[in-house]
Design an enzyme around this catalytic site. Structure first.
Site, PDB file in Angstrom:
ATOM      1  N   GLY A 151     -17.177  10.812 -63.746  1.00 30.97           N
ATOM      2  CA  GLY A 151     -18.378  10.520 -64.541  1.00 30.97           C
ATOM      3  C   GLY A 151     -18.127   9.250 -65.342  1.00 30.97           C
ATOM      4  O   GLY A 151     -17.242   8.451 -65.015  1.00 30.97           O
ATOM      5  N   ARG A 152     -18.905   9.085 -66.410  1.00 34.91           N
ATOM      6  CA  ARG A 152     -18.790   7.860 -67.208  1.00 34.91           C
ATOM      7  C   ARG A 152     -17.366   7.572 -67.655  1.00 34.91           C
ATOM      8  O   ARG A 152     -16.866   6.464 -67.542  1.00 34.91           O
ATOM      9  CB  ARG A 152     -19.638   7.982 -68.477  1.00 34.91           C
ATOM     10  CG  ARG A 152     -21.111   7.937 -68.276  1.00 34.91           C
ATOM     11  CD  ARG A 152     -21.792   7.921 -69.658  1.00 34.91           C
ATOM     12  NE  ARG A 152     -23.176   8.291 -69.546  1.00 34.91           N
ATOM     13  CZ  ARG A 152     -23.612   9.549 -69.528  1.00 34.91           C
ATOM     14  NH1 ARG A 152     -22.772  10.553 -69.620  1.00 34.91           N
ATOM     15  NH2 ARG A 152     -24.895   9.796 -69.423  1.00 34.91           N
ATOM     16  N   ILE A 153     -16.713   8.609 -68.201  1.00 32.33           N
ATOM     17  CA  ILE A 153     -15.388   8.378 -68.809  1.00 32.33           C
ATOM     18  C   ILE A 153     -14.335   8.144 -67.724  1.00 32.33           C
ATOM     19  O   ILE A 153     -13.530   7.209 -67.821  1.00 32.33           O
ATOM     20  CB  ILE A 153     -15.003   9.556 -69.743  1.00 32.33           C
ATOM     21  CG1 ILE A 153     -16.024   9.673 -70.879  1.00 32.33           C
ATOM     22  CG2 ILE A 153     -13.594   9.366 -70.299  1.00 32.33           C
ATOM     23  CD1 ILE A 153     -15.934  10.955 -71.707  1.00 32.33           C
ATOM     24  N   THR A 187      -7.947  14.641 -71.200  1.00 27.85           N
ATOM     25  CA  THR A 187      -8.754  14.334 -72.390  1.00 27.85           C
ATOM     26  C   THR A 187     -10.133  14.994 -72.261  1.00 27.85           C
ATOM     27  O   THR A 187     -11.074  14.575 -72.934  1.00 27.85           O
ATOM     28  CB  THR A 187      -8.942  12.810 -72.570  1.00 27.85           C
ATOM     29  OG1 THR A 187      -9.436  12.263 -71.343  1.00 27.85           O
ATOM     30  CG2 THR A 187      -7.649  12.124 -72.957  1.00 27.85           C
ATOM     31  N   SER A 188     -10.252  16.015 -71.364  1.00 25.05           N
ATOM     32  CA  SER A 188     -11.584  16.618 -71.170  1.00 25.05           C
ATOM     33  C   SER A 188     -11.699  17.913 -71.973  1.00 25.05           C
ATOM     34  O   SER A 188     -12.079  17.874 -73.151  1.00 25.05           O
ATOM     35  CB  SER A 188     -11.865  16.829 -69.681  1.00 25.05           C
ATOM     36  OG  SER A 188     -10.990  17.782 -69.128  1.00 25.05           O
ATOM     37  N   ARG A 189     -11.313  19.026 -71.382  1.00 20.26           N
ATOM     38  CA  ARG A 189     -11.297  20.305 -72.096  1.00 20.26           C
ATOM     39  C   ARG A 189     -10.053  21.068 -71.662  1.00 20.26           C
ATOM     40  O   ARG A 189      -9.687  21.062 -70.480  1.00 20.26           O
ATOM     41  CB  ARG A 189     -12.540  21.130 -71.774  1.00 20.26           C
ATOM     42  CG  ARG A 189     -13.803  20.657 -72.481  1.00 20.26           C
ATOM     43  CD  ARG A 189     -13.748  20.857 -74.001  1.00 20.26           C
ATOM     44  NE  ARG A 189     -14.977  20.458 -74.652  1.00 20.26           N
ATOM     45  CZ  ARG A 189     -15.212  19.249 -75.160  1.00 20.26           C
ATOM     46  NH1 ARG A 189     -14.293  18.294 -75.085  1.00 20.26           N
ATOM     47  NH2 ARG A 189     -16.363  18.990 -75.760  1.00 20.26           N
ATOM     48  N   GLU A 200      -7.543  26.017 -78.136  1.00 18.57           N
ATOM     49  CA  GLU A 200      -7.634  25.107 -79.270  1.00 18.57           C
ATOM     50  C   GLU A 200      -8.208  25.780 -80.520  1.00 18.57           C
ATOM     51  O   GLU A 200      -9.206  26.503 -80.379  1.00 18.57           O
ATOM     52  CB  GLU A 200      -8.568  23.976 -78.832  1.00 18.57           C
ATOM     53  CG  GLU A 200      -8.222  22.626 -79.360  1.00 18.57           C
ATOM     54  CD  GLU A 200      -9.074  21.571 -78.685  1.00 18.57           C
ATOM     55  OE1 GLU A 200      -8.893  21.335 -77.484  1.00 18.57           O
ATOM     56  OE2 GLU A 200      -9.926  21.008 -79.378  1.00 18.57           O
ATOM     57  N   HIS A 213      -6.984  16.569 -80.334  1.00 20.80           N
ATOM     58  CA  HIS A 213      -8.367  16.329 -79.894  1.00 20.80           C
ATOM     59  C   HIS A 213      -9.008  15.147 -80.645  1.00 20.80           C
ATOM     60  O   HIS A 213      -9.988  15.330 -81.375  1.00 20.80           O
ATOM     61  CB  HIS A 213      -9.211  17.602 -80.047  1.00 20.80           C
ATOM     62  CG  HIS A 213     -10.388  17.623 -79.117  1.00 20.80           C
ATOM     63  ND1 HIS A 213     -10.943  18.774 -78.632  1.00 20.80           N
ATOM     64  CD2 HIS A 213     -11.132  16.615 -78.583  1.00 20.80           C
ATOM     65  CE1 HIS A 213     -11.975  18.488 -77.848  1.00 20.80           C
ATOM     66  NE2 HIS A 213     -12.104  17.164 -77.804  1.00 20.80           N
ATOM     67  N   ALA A 264      -9.847  12.057 -79.007  1.00 21.95           N
ATOM     68  CA  ALA A 264     -10.254  11.009 -78.060  1.00 21.95           C
ATOM     69  C   ALA A 264     -11.416  10.149 -78.575  1.00 21.95           C
ATOM     70  O   ALA A 264     -11.426   8.934 -78.384  1.00 21.95           O
ATOM     71  CB  ALA A 264     -10.612  11.620 -76.716  1.00 21.95           C
TER      72      ALA A 264
HETATM   73  C1  GLV Z   1     -15.351  15.532 -77.296  1.00 21.46           C
HETATM   74  O1  GLV Z   1     -14.501  16.225 -76.800  1.00 21.46           O
HETATM   75  C2  GLV Z   1     -16.731  15.596 -76.980  1.00 21.46           C
HETATM   76  O2  GLV Z   1     -17.152  16.440 -76.169  1.00 21.46           O
HETATM   77  O3  GLV Z   1     -17.481  14.806 -77.574  1.00 21.46           O
END
Ligand code: GLV
Length: 314
Positions: free
Chosen positions: A151-153, A231-233, A262, A280, A282
């Site tokens: 996706g975007r990231i 860096t997602s979930r 978390e 968390h 990012a």
């Molecule tokens: C960060 O983890 C977000 O979903 O914005």
């Protein structure tokens, strides 16, 4: 003026937009489960965070019209329940793409070059002079980057990787022909991505399909020199299986900004030198968090003003 619950303090830029139009009730700190439903009574809108569980108890609040989360992820919100009750849900996509990709890249470099371990070594007074055998890591330039979820990231991480002359492969729900053209990226199976990537970077949303997408079998396919970055979930990775793989040096290292339970972190991870662990952060740059607050406020005000919400997910 309609009442709005803001579940914890947010950047002033977002609050300033709300104040002229709604009565803001802001919790001074995070709310415990159950408290949102209690504090949200009589509110037409809730501006929440990814740490707030928004389930049927909240969505049943009489008069609630919108839940605007200050996050791109929406896995903390029961979207099906929101749809059933005609409560609009909005998120903040786009504005955190670069910050999140930057942090993924920071984790790629930090894990490859063992920065956490190296700094702990120096601070412990163990640096006795240059040593040809000291703290050898992995070269990143020219290596293969596997993007899980383009996706975007994920795509932005691949763009950054071009500066390191990395070869990019990806595995995603959808084919991304534009991305393939721009980054020379190649779509591969999940197994091929696991087995051939030097760096695997995870960018999928958390859904029933992506829970434990990276499991023991995936980790077993990875190269012993490979790095995993998430860096997602947290729940996208089976944390127990990851601890085993890192402990036995079956992969080189992991860089994690998110965790399965978390804010709890698997105790095994805390003992490992080959894991870099972040709380968390990012999207945590000043300008990004300002933009997220503004976007969440704009989404919320649009719905309460009877306009189409720019970032509607339910
Ligand atoms: C960060 O983890 C977000 O979903 O914005």
């Amino acid at each position: 003026m309609p009442r709005v619950l803001v579940t914890r303090p947010i950047p002033e830029a977002g609050l300033a937009l709300l104040f002229p139009h709604v009565t803001v009730e802001m919790s001074p700190g995070p709310l415990q489960p159950g408290e949102i439903a209690r504090r949200g009574e009589g509110c037409a809108g809730i501006l929440c965070q990814l740490t707030d569980k928004i389930g049927a108890d909240v969505l049943d609040l009489p008069g609630l019209r919108v839940v605007a989360t200050m996050s791109v992820g929406t896995d903390h919100i029961d979207l099906a329940a929101a749809r059933k009750r005609f409560v609009t849900v909005t998120n903040t996509p786009g504005c955190l793409t670069e910050a999140t990709a930057e942090l993924a890249f920071a984790l790629i470099l930090a894990t490859a070059r063992r920065l956490g371990e190296a700094e702990r070594f120096l601070r412990a007074g163990r640096f006795k002079g240059w040593d040809p055998m000291l703290l050898q890591g992995q070269t990143i330039v020219g290596k293969r980057l596997g993007i899980l979820g383009a996706g975007r990231i994920g795509q932005e991480v691949a763009r950054m990787a071009k500066g390191f002359r990395m070869e990019v492969v990806y595995h995603s729900r959808l084919a991304e022909p534009e991305f393939e053209k721009e980054c020379g990226a190649r779509a591969v199976s999940k197994d091929e991505l696991a087995a051939t990537s030097d760096v695997v970077s995870i960018h999928t949303p958390l859904t029933a399909e992506t829970k434990h997408l990276v499991d023991a079998a995936f980790l077993a396919r990875m190269k012993p020199s490979a790095i995993l970055v998430n860096t997602s979930r947290g729940p996208v990775v089976d944390e127990g299986a990851l601890v085993d793989a890192l402990r036995q040096n079956r992969i080189f290292a992991a860089g994690l900004d998110v965790f399965e339970g978390e804010p709890a972190v698997h105790p095994g991870l805390l003992e490992l030198e080959n894991a870099i662990l972040l709380p968390h952060i990012a999207s945590a740059t000043v300008d990004t968090r300002n933009r997220m607050a503004v976007m969440a406020a704009e989404n919320l005000l649009a719905v309460l003003g009877g306009r189409a919400a720019p970032n509607c997910v339910a």
